[in-house]
Write a protein that holds these residues in place. Sequence first.
Motif, short mmCIF file in Angstrom:
data_model
loop_
_atom_site.label_atom_id
_atom_site.label_comp_id
_atom_site.label_asym_id
_atom_site.label_seq_id
_atom_site.Cartn_x
_atom_site.Cartn_y
_atom_site.Cartn_z
N SER A 163 -7.81 19.57 -14.44
CA SER A 163 -6.82 19.26 -15.48
C SER A 163 -6.02 20.52 -15.80
N ALA A 213 -12.33 11.47 -18.87
CA ALA A 213 -11.16 12.03 -19.54
C ALA A 213 -11.09 11.58 -21.00
N ASP A 214 -11.41 10.31 -21.24
CA ASP A 214 -11.42 9.82 -22.63
C ASP A 214 -12.41 10.60 -23.49
N TYR A 224 -3.58 15.69 -17.62
CA TYR A 224 -4.10 16.43 -18.77
C TYR A 224 -4.11 17.93 -18.50
N HIS A 275 -11.18 14.19 -24.01
CA HIS A 275 -10.03 14.20 -24.91
C HIS A 275 -10.50 14.02 -26.34
N LEU A 306 -9.26 18.33 -23.95
CA LEU A 306 -8.09 18.01 -23.14
C LEU A 306 -6.92 17.65 -24.03
N LYS A 307 -5.72 17.90 -23.51
CA LYS A 307 -4.52 17.35 -24.16
C LYS A 307 -3.62 16.75 -23.08
N ASP A 308 -2.80 15.76 -23.46
CA ASP A 308 -1.86 15.17 -22.51
C ASP A 308 -0.89 16.23 -22.02
#
Length: 422
Positions: free
Chosen positions: A387, A411-412, A347, A415, A420-422
């Motif tokens: 990240s 992280a979930d 991420y 996000h 967060l972004k991938d």
Amino acid sequence: MPLGEDMHALVRRLYPLCRSITGDGVRETLKIVGEHVDLTVHEVPTGTQVLDWTVPQEWNIRDAYIARDGERVVDFQALNLHVVGYSVPVDETMSLAELRGHLHTLPDQPDLVPYRTSYYAPTWGFCLAQSTLDEMSDGDYEVRIDSTLADGSLTYAEHVVRGQVEDEVIVSCHVCHPSLANDNMAGVAVAVELARWLAQSPRNPYYTYRFIFAPGTIGAITWLARNRERVDRVKHGIVLACAGDRGSLTYKQSRRGDAEIDRVLAHVLGDRPHEIREFSPYGYDERQYCSPGFDLGVGSLTRTPYAGYPEYHTSGDNPDFVTPESLLDTLEACQEAVAILDRNRTYVNLSPYGEPQLGRRGLYSSLGGRSDAHDAQLAMLWVLNLSDGTHDLLAIADRARLPFPAVAAAADALHAAGLLKD
């Protein structure tokens, strides 16, 4: 432990079958496996070129014995290890002196019968306990091997659990050995239960999981030859063998040594008694998947490694040598590895300048002081801090010394909150 007992029952059922790299024993084994998971069975004809190898003639055997005065001294019907695999037909009477050159024993383990094969050089032989040979007196013996070597095919099978993407994780185990329980009916039993667990998971797996049940060496080479154009889909893999003895788990790294599967298994085994070994080109089918032209990220998971226990490739490797507890422990390690592979992502923090205010986003638990709340908050801080597009969640978990599920859950949450972004 119903799962452990179920796997042990499958080992016991598969154990008596006379398997080799080809023949009806492999087909019967796959037929039984197919009662538990759907299989696509492949037959590759004798003479087919597979990379640098050629599929050999098919071998089948109906009976074999050494007898004197009508009494069987060595009997294939009592134990199929008594015949050297791929033995050509024999029907002769000969003296013990003539016979000795075709007999194989283990003088240092006088009560055990060894496992021997001669796949690619026509010959014949019998394996027996040294104690049995010591009792055989001079004289003539009736020697019979009722076998066939003829054009046929090599048989292997696949079971596929479809995921969200076409990228694959392969789980490979060999199905060529006759009555050897740990090597490798234990690996087969664990693979079957792992496939069933994946299929029954309420969450569709991210990767596609391909289970390969094939004869050792030539089977893996055949699979690679027939899948050469699509093998780049294989992102990770595990070769399962010797999965049920009482020893601790051992992981042999891929040729790369730093593939994601190597890091995942190191993380999974960290809290268990274990050993991690570097790659070598000797062993099971990982050496085919890791050959330099393919160089796949495939490692090998065993308990006591090949040749590492006295019962290896002998009649001592029977169902009593395998335990339900060990089978279950191996399965649970595989399940943990799969869960990490399926969830591991990299991420980028969308608020990297200073620590974002988590409280106003509802990300700080109101249950302050509880250890689980503290760990969850700590995981969020580690995920935000690392990240940067270069650390995946597994690297963060290892750096933070936190359980991977806690890091993945953090992280979930981050996000979902748009941090967060991938």
